[in-house]
Design an enzyme around this catalytic site. Structure first.
Site, short mmCIF file in Angstrom:
data_model
loop_
_atom_site.label_atom_id
_atom_site.label_comp_id
_atom_site.label_asym_id
_atom_site.label_seq_id
_atom_site.Cartn_x
_atom_site.Cartn_y
_atom_site.Cartn_z
N PHE A 21 52.73 -49.63 -26.64
CA PHE A 21 51.78 -50.74 -26.66
C PHE A 21 52.55 -52.06 -26.76
O PHE A 21 52.52 -52.98 -27.18
CB PHE A 21 51.11 -50.80 -28.30
N CYS A 22 53.00 -52.19 -25.35
CA CYS A 22 53.73 -53.32 -24.96
C CYS A 22 53.29 -53.55 -23.45
O CYS A 22 52.87 -52.79 -22.70
CB CYS A 22 55.18 -53.00 -24.65
N ALA A 23 53.41 -54.83 -23.16
CA ALA A 23 52.88 -55.25 -21.54
C ALA A 23 53.72 -54.60 -20.81
O ALA A 23 53.20 -54.17 -19.59
CB ALA A 23 52.86 -56.77 -21.42
#
Length: 224
Positions: free
Chosen positions: A72-74
């Site tokens: 859940f990270c760009a």
């Protein structure tokens, strides 16, 4: 909490509040050459997603891109660059070893058995599956009191790439040290002898173009 609910909750949170990394700009000069060392990454044991233990000596003779990852990270979109890179260089001996970590703004909350579903259906999603030379292992700590010995070694071997690590309220560990991994998707390039050679900040990527010349340099070197 029921099995599978951790991943479901994380998906919902990512959708509602748009969890991302602290920056998405590429910084092509954020890399450092590592120091000489008598040790190698082949000395360390690691845990698989299935809870079994193995060691990194199975990759002896290969050039390894070592990455700490989170769903859940760009920067999770870097996964879509990994497969083409590995397809291009696998015949020359490139492999990628990834370690999920939840120490940066809790961006990897899943249990080991949930991780692959998160990648396939959430980020990068769209049915994504890893290349056969992309090896994803069990979750570890890369910083703090409980950092994995592998990461203790590579951090000691390779100078920090930036002056400031990050905001303490986004770092889920203690103590904070100058050599710490700065965020998800920091990378270490390891030569065929298991020696760390280069360290790259997560933003030093540009779809792999920043790292590629260094990969080609190490692929051209023979193993001892």
């Amino acid at each position: 909490m029921a099995p599978g609910s951790v991943l479901s909750l994380a998906v919902a949170l990512a959708t509602i509040i748009g969890i991302s990394c602290t920056a998405t700009v590429d910084e092509t000069m954020r890399w450092k050459e590592c120091l000489n060392t008598n040790q190698s990454i082949f000395d360390f044991q690691i845990e698989t997603l299935q809870g079994e233990y193995t060691d990194l000596s199975q990759y002896r003779g290969k050039v390894i891109l070592l990455v700490n990852v989170a769903t859940f990270c760009a920067y999770t979109q870097q996964y879509t660059d990994f497969n083409p890179m590995l397809e291009k260089y696998q015949a020359q001996g490139l492999t990628l070893v990834a370690f999920p970590c939840n120490q940066f703004y809790l961006q990897e909350p899943a249990e080991n058995h949930e991780l692959m579903n998160g990648l396939t259906y959430v980020r990068p999603g769209n049915g994504w599956t890893p290349h056969q030379e992309l090896h994803i292992y069990g979750k570890i700590d890369v910083n703090g009191d409980n950092h994995h010995p592998l990461y203790e070694f590579v951090k000691e071997s390779c100078p920090q790439t930036v002056d400031k690590i990050g905001k303490t309220d986004e770092l889920m560990y203690n103590p904070v040290r100058p050599s710490d991994i700065t965020w998800n998707f920091e990378k270490f390039l390891i030569d065929r002898n298991g020696q760390p050679r280069f360290r790259f900040h997560p933003t030093a990527w540009s779809h792999g173009d920043v790292v590629t010349p260094f990969i080609e340099q190490l692929l051209a070197e023979p193993a001892n």
